[in-house]
Enzyme design. Sequence first.
Site, PDB file in Angstrom:
ATOM      1  N   LYS A 200       0.813  -1.224   0.000  1.00  0.00           N
ATOM      2  CA  LYS A 200       0.000   0.000   0.000  1.00  0.00           C
ATOM      3  C   LYS A 200       0.847   1.276   0.000  1.00  0.00           C
ATOM      4  O   LYS A 200       0.538   2.252   0.686  1.00  0.00           O
ATOM      5  CB  LYS A 200      -0.950   0.030   1.212  1.00  0.00           C
ATOM      6  CG  LYS A 200      -1.782  -1.231   1.369  1.00  0.00           C
ATOM      7  CD  LYS A 200      -2.720  -1.129   2.540  1.00  0.00           C
ATOM      8  CE  LYS A 200      -2.986  -2.479   3.177  1.00  0.00           C
ATOM      9  NZ  LYS A 200      -3.901  -2.452   4.303  1.00  0.00           N
ATOM     10  N   ASP A 235      -7.067  -6.972  10.678  1.00  0.00           N
ATOM     11  CA  ASP A 235      -8.309  -6.205  10.869  1.00  0.00           C
ATOM     12  C   ASP A 235      -9.569  -7.078  10.793  1.00  0.00           C
ATOM     13  O   ASP A 235     -10.565  -6.809  11.466  1.00  0.00           O
ATOM     14  CB  ASP A 235      -8.405  -5.011   9.908  1.00  0.00           C
ATOM     15  CG  ASP A 235      -8.266  -5.379   8.449  1.00  0.00           C
ATOM     16  OD1 ASP A 235      -7.912  -6.529   8.139  1.00  0.00           O
ATOM     17  OD2 ASP A 235      -8.502  -4.495   7.601  1.00  0.00           O
TER      18      ASP A 235
HETATM   19 MG    MG Z   1     -10.820  -1.024   6.631  1.00  0.00          MG
END
Ligand code: MG
Length: 499
Positions: A200, A235
Amino acid sequence: MSVTVRSPGVRSIYGSARSAKALGSFSRPRANMAVQSNVISVAPILTKLKEDCATPLPVLRHLAAAMASDMRAGLAVDGGSDLPMILSYVDALPTGNEEGLFYALDLGGTNFRVLRVQLGGKEERVITTEFEQVSIPPELMFGTSEELFDFIASVLAKFAEKEGGEFNLPDCQTREIGFTFSFPVKQTSVDSGILIKWTKGFAVSGTAGKDVVACLNEAMQRQGLNLRVSALVNDTVGTLAGARYWDDDVMVAVILGTGTNACYLERKDAIPKLQSHNSTSGGMIINTEWGAFSNDLPLTEFDREMDADSINPGEQIFEKTISGMYLGEIVRRVLLKMARASELFGDSISEKLLTPFMLRTPDICAMQQDTSEDLEVVGTILLDVVGVSSNASGRQIVVEVCDTIAKRGGRLAGAGIVGILEKMEEDSEGLIFGKRTVVAMDGGLYEHYPQYRAHLQEAVQELLGPQTSTNIVIEHTKDGSGIGAALLAATNSKYGHNF
Ligand code: MG
Ligand code: ADP
């Protein structure tokens, strides 16, 4: 629809005036010959697109079964299938009894969030949460590991200074933090993980190959901050933990945002590659990394070209077919082909239409919400975003292209979810389909794209049938991963908490 959703305004597109009108544009003769010839010359492209993207029930069934068998192969041995099936080492889930003051840090992109939560046990539950969001100075994305983690630790130190309230801990007591880190790590325990590589847009030197928990702990120590990492979580895992805190029936968590992933609670004795873990009783959350799934997906020439031009060709094919980062780009590629083959948008091709990722998923979503007679919103977006002018019949075609791509994405995501549920049910009959089972869902794509959401839900219902689908609840949980990480710090507490 038995699938319940806690987010606003699900609107099914089935049987809507829009679909009828769009289909009508091919059958009804039009006065304007130029429009007529455009429609005729792009019609074969649209027809082929729909054929290539088709997801009838047998295709979905096949994909759900392929997902389930890839899961098994990935659980057997590392590298056993496209699906990494990563061990999270999270084997204790929040129960609701957690008490005390806990922190979380969520680092997964150019912004990071710090969060503090006061937990009051079964009765009081979450007493307060406070959070701050900070963007990472761009130069730190290209700096050294120490610089990045020192910056994060300094933000945490300032945040920790504002501590107060009922659970004001004595300064000498070590605070605990759950660390959500959404980059590829090789986890070795619940509180350690080696960074495989930055992604990213991060190019931080000196972290790859190191334990990111140690990096953060050392930086916090340098700041004189009495805070230690108790849980390192992905996450998706945080989302499952956060949702489970409120609802014992949560078994699966899915993220459909810029990217996509899913995790679920597996029985330890069904994880052959987990040989050395102390006990084989109980469960462990498995992070499927299902974006890597690729078996027998219905792909088009546009998907293949987008993949070939991507920074990771051949990888993350499921993600490239169903997630928010890519849906708009696939539509752009279709529109470009149509523009080249016809005068759908006039006789010249705009620079913007030629530019990859110019058309974003929120744009195609907005176009699908246009209910005006002449699709004026579609016209405005086409002009503003990809620099082309259009007439009403051209806009109808564009909306059909958007729906074809959103429909395939939503239905494939639904098949993936059913694949996970079926795998779990096959191993323990009645565990999933014999009672209420909740799939916690987070992510901007699912939240904001009503047609995508409706297609996903419809595919789940088609696959499970009316009876079974009454037991399966897809529940939208917004930003649960931060609090989930704090809860996992509590559940995995090292400093005297015992729930
Ligand atoms: Mg997210
Ligand atoms: P992330 O996945 O980056 O953590 P989110 O879960 O908030 O972040 O999801 C953001 C993604 O959701 C965007 O990249 C976009 O693809 C999608 N999205 C956001 N808003 C919309 C919208 N209005 N319509 C369709 N998709 C949207």
